[in-house]
Enzyme design. Structure first.
Site, PDB file in Angstrom:
ATOM      1  N   GLU A  91       0.814  -1.222   0.000  1.00  0.00           N
ATOM      2  CA  GLU A  91       0.000   0.000   0.000  1.00  0.00           C
ATOM      3  C   GLU A  91       0.847   1.271   0.000  1.00  0.00           C
ATOM      4  O   GLU A  91       0.305   2.370   0.113  1.00  0.00           O
ATOM      5  CB  GLU A  91      -0.931  -0.004   1.221  1.00  0.00           C
ATOM      6  N   GLY A 204      -6.015   0.052  15.649  1.00  0.00           N
ATOM      7  CA  GLY A 204      -6.339  -0.959  16.649  1.00  0.00           C
ATOM      8  C   GLY A 204      -7.707  -0.815  17.277  1.00  0.00           C
ATOM      9  O   GLY A 204      -8.021  -1.530  18.228  1.00  0.00           O
ATOM     10  N   ALA A 205      -8.547   0.083  16.761  1.00  0.00           N
ATOM     11  CA  ALA A 205      -9.839   0.329  17.399  1.00  0.00           C
ATOM     12  C   ALA A 205     -10.700  -0.923  17.443  1.00  0.00           C
ATOM     13  O   ALA A 205     -11.442  -1.139  18.410  1.00  0.00           O
ATOM     14  CB  ALA A 205     -10.581   1.454  16.674  1.00  0.00           C
ATOM     15  N   GLU A 206     -10.623  -1.756  16.404  1.00  0.00           N
ATOM     16  CA  GLU A 206     -11.452  -2.970  16.378  1.00  0.00           C
ATOM     17  C   GLU A 206     -11.141  -3.896  17.540  1.00  0.00           C
ATOM     18  O   GLU A 206     -11.986  -4.681  17.966  1.00  0.00           O
ATOM     19  CB  GLU A 206     -11.243  -3.726  15.059  1.00  0.00           C
ATOM     20  N   ASP A 332     -18.629   1.791  11.719  1.00  0.00           N
ATOM     21  CA  ASP A 332     -17.217   1.821  11.330  1.00  0.00           C
ATOM     22  C   ASP A 332     -16.974   2.856  10.233  1.00  0.00           C
ATOM     23  O   ASP A 332     -16.160   2.667   9.339  1.00  0.00           O
ATOM     24  CB  ASP A 332     -16.733   0.435  10.884  1.00  0.00           C
ATOM     25  N   ASN A 419     -12.288   4.045   0.910  1.00  0.00           N
ATOM     26  CA  ASN A 419     -11.445   3.677   2.039  1.00  0.00           C
ATOM     27  C   ASN A 419     -10.156   4.484   2.000  1.00  0.00           C
ATOM     28  O   ASN A 419     -10.162   5.661   1.637  1.00  0.00           O
ATOM     29  CB  ASN A 419     -11.207   2.166   2.051  1.00  0.00           C
ATOM     30  N   CYS A 633     -11.493 -15.870  13.554  1.00  0.00           N
ATOM     31  CA  CYS A 633     -10.675 -16.337  12.435  1.00  0.00           C
ATOM     32  C   CYS A 633     -11.065 -15.723  11.101  1.00  0.00           C
ATOM     33  O   CYS A 633     -10.237 -15.630  10.191  1.00  0.00           O
ATOM     34  CB  CYS A 633     -10.756 -17.858  12.328  1.00  0.00           C
TER      35      CYS A 633
END
Length: 711
Positions: A91, A204-206, A332, A419, A633
């Site tokens: 990216e 890292g919010a998730e 989100d 995004n 997973c």
């Protein structure tokens, strides 16, 4: 952009910076050591170089070069390519200065190349602990470096901000940016440098963290200031940071319940833009943690500064203003998407604006002096809101979309109408070139939600059963997902033209003075379009999906176009659709007119056959395993164990038939060094065996499909 206004702005910005940073000797031709405040402010006058993430501080991603143009782009050919040492998503936006090209790969590696020949000058591997990859919600990617004063700055996945000697790649200094390395923070974004400061956020919010952005002295790595984007636990008192007063006065009153237990979110994981004209720093702030507003904040309050653009003083980090696009966000819908600066003629007068097209599907034009909303229009299909109230600046929500009691099918999805993929702006056409997408999401509250430290904490149901067994239905779902390249008029707030792709998750864009727009797509086509009309003028098969944006630079009168290629990121990891890659490793591709280089012939990927275990499992085991799989997973190995191929398809795994080997990997962490962490922290051996039962059931379905001649 109004050049007279720009000149005045540059003069005022120069006065601001020279007192805070000694001007280094050098200029064009003197390499990274000559990249200082003055040179970065005047980057637009050096179109041969690409010295900052977005080309200039305005981050318009516009290359003011015309050698490659709409009339001759058909003559574009590969000048050279470089194979990269990592095969995950690529990216990065390369940086090119005076003949040297600097780029990053996945796992935060940094590489420096001769920009003309492709010769590798040096390679730095920060040796990130692969276990940290579990905390990377959206792949172990990196979006690039920053340069200043003979140094190259990279922010590693594990939180280290590292300064490298630009000539050798040797570490000059390194500092840990995470407030707590035990928490599941990550960094995938590119740092930005201005006024002798390096600024970086985190992700890292998730997984349940609290966001912030920090500035460090570029030459020493010493912390200068930190701004928390959401309030912390009131019982802990003030943070002792510059954000304390605004957290207490503005943010905390908009949060309810025990919000701090879930971290709060608000990570600033991508866009950071310096306004040299107004001497302001703009930060894009992310989603809440958990996503579900009902769980996070009892369904009450705007939850500042989630999903907001924050304006700060770059020298001190002090709050200036904010604009929140999605108050009380619950889908989100981050506002971390790219921000571009310009001066537009609106209602007959020039306005200094910032432009952003975040996940929520609205294209915003905002007065960047004070945060006043000028206009906002939908650029993609939306079902969560019908528009934006221009009196309040707030979205006009569809109440049912908040899924408080019943579930709701909503567009855009968490992947967004747009995004992180950079958009570009051409001052010559007045158009923004926006990579957009159409993906729906069914949102439903998760019953019995309990926060799990270090694990995924969304607060929405992720139950198994989302991938249909019927292959015709599966293909129909895939066909319904679309990507678009939109040439958007930011003044009229409407498209001038658009291109439709057969799938989402396509690359960022580059606009050039040659009346071109370059974009790669997820199918592996690197393309050039006429910037005025949208007609496709040129295409190159990259042998792998493309998600990164291109840049353009010139050395000794020869113009080049460079792009990182390699499929990855959030959509490929979480989708059940096949990986389009032929080449398994990422590459850096560089083009010029008349280029004669060629890629090696691609080989058809070979997949192992489905490998279901012969064990007899109970329906209860399979059901339990499916629930555990879906909340742990699926984010890496695909929904219902249908992996795209970026990471291993567990239905084909060699350990699936061996209970002891499965336990050693999944429960005990035998492959931790490869990034597969141990799940013993959350699950018993019996529960891990239930996951094997579930994956085995999916493997049996795949085996039957393969026997019937399908995939």
């Amino acid at each position: 952009m109004n050049r007279k206004g720009l000149k005045i702005g540059l003069l005022s910005a120069t006065v601001l910076v020279v007192s805070s940073m000694p001007v280094l000797s050098g200029g064009p031709g003197s390499g990274v050591r000559g990249v200082d405040a003055q040179r970065l402010i005047n980057a637009r006058s050096e179109p041969d170089n690409w010295m900052t993430h977005g080309g200039t501080y305005a981050e318009q991603r516009f290359a003011d070069l015309t050698q490659i143009n709409a009339d001759n782009v058909k003559q574009l050919g590969l000048a050279w390519y470089a194979d990269l040492p990592t095969n995950r998503g690529q990216e990065s936006t390369p940086i090119e200065v005076d003949g040297t090209l600097y780029t990053t790969t996945s796992w935060s590696n940094v590489m420096a190349f001769d920009a003309v020949t492709g010769k590798l000058k040096w390679h730095y591997d920060p040796k990130v602990d692969k276990a940290r990859g579990h905390s990377a919600c959206c792949d172990v990617v990196n979006r690039g470096v920053a340069v200043w004063g003979g140094l190259v700055f990279v922010a590693a996945l594990d939180g280290r901000l590292i300064a490298l000697d630009a000539a050798t790649g040797k570490v000059k200094w390194s500092t840990q940016t995470f407030t707590d390395t035990a928490k599941p923070y990550t960094i995938t974004g590119a740092p930005r440098v201005m006024k002798g400061l390096v600024v970086i956020g985190n992700g890292g919010a998730e997984l349940g963290v609290r966001g912030y952005v920090t500035a460090y002295d570029a030459m020493t790595g010493k912390k200068k200031w930190r701004f928390f984007t959401v309030p912390g636990n009131p019982a802990d008192g003030p943070d002792g940071e510059v954000s304390d007063s605004v957290m207490a006065g503005k943010a905390a009153p908009t949060w309810f319940g025990e919000y701090w237990k879930g971290g709060g979110g608000g990570t600033a994981w991508d866009t950071i833009v310096y306004d040299q004209e107004l001497d302001q720093l703009y930060i894009g702030v992310g989603n809440g943690s958990p996503w579900n507003h009902m769980i996070r904040s009892d369904g009450k309050g705007d939850n500042l500064f989630l999903s907001s653009v924050l304006a700060l003083k770059p020298d001190t980090g002090e709050y200036l203003w904010h604009y929140q696009g999605t108050p009380g966000e619950t889908w989100d819908y981050t506002a971390t998407q790219p921000i571009m600066l310009s001066t537009l003629m609106i209602d007959g007068r020039p306005r200094k604006v910032l432009m952003q097209a975040p996940k929520n599907g609205f294209f915003y034009v905002i007065d960047r002096a004070n945060g006043q909303l000028i206009s906002a229009k939908s650029f993609a299909t939306q079902t969560w809101a019908t528009g934006v109230d221009m009196k309040t600046g707030r979205p006009i929500e569809v109440p049912e979309a908040r899924f408080r009691k019943a579930g709701a099918l909503v567009m855009p999805s968490p992947l967004g109408a747009h995004n992180w993929h950079p958009m570009s702006y051409s001052p010559r056409t007045g158009l923004v070139y926006l990579p957009a997408q159409e993906i729906p999401q069914f949102y439903q509250a998760q019953e019995g939600f309990q926060h799990r430290e270090g694990a995924w904490n969304l607060g929405i149901a992720t139950d198994p059963g989302g991938v249909p067994d019927d292959r015709a239905q599966f293909k129909a779902i895939k066909a319904a997902l679309k990507g678009r390249l939109i040439a958007w008029d930011p003044v009229a707030q409407k498209p001038a033209w658009e291109i439709t792709y057969d799938g989402p998750w396509n690359g960022g864009t580059l606009a050039t003075a040659g009346n071109l727009v370059f974009q790669g797509n997820g199918a592996g086509d690197f393309q050039a379009f006429n910037a005025s009309t949208g007609s496709k003028l040129w295409s190159f098969k990259a042998q792998t999906g493309i998600v990164a944006p291109a840049i353009s630079y010139a050395v000794k009168g020869q113009q080049y176009v460079a792009i990182m290629v390699g499929y990855g990121g959030a959509f490929p990891l979480t989708a059940a659709f096949d990986d389009p890659r032929d080449a398994r490793n990422g590459r850096l591709l560089v083009f010029k007119l008349g280029g004669k280089a060629a890629l090696p012939r691609a080989t058809e990927p070979v997949f192992a056959a489905a490998n279901p275990p012969s064990d007899a499992f109970t329906p209860e085991q399979v059901a339990e395993g499916g629930k555990i799989y879906s909340v742990n997973c699926a984010f890496c190995h695909g929904p219902d164990a249908h992996a795209s191929g970026i990471l291993p398809d567990l239905r084909r795994s060699g350990v699936l038939t061996d209970a002891a080997a499965w336990k050693a990997v999944v429960h005990d962490g035998a492959l931790k060094a490869n990034g597969m962490i141990a799940f013993s922290r959350w699950y018993t051996p019996a529960q891990v065996e239930a996951v094997r039962a579930y994956v085995g059931s999916q493997a049996k379905k795949l085996q039957a499909q393969e026997a019937a001649g399908g995939k």
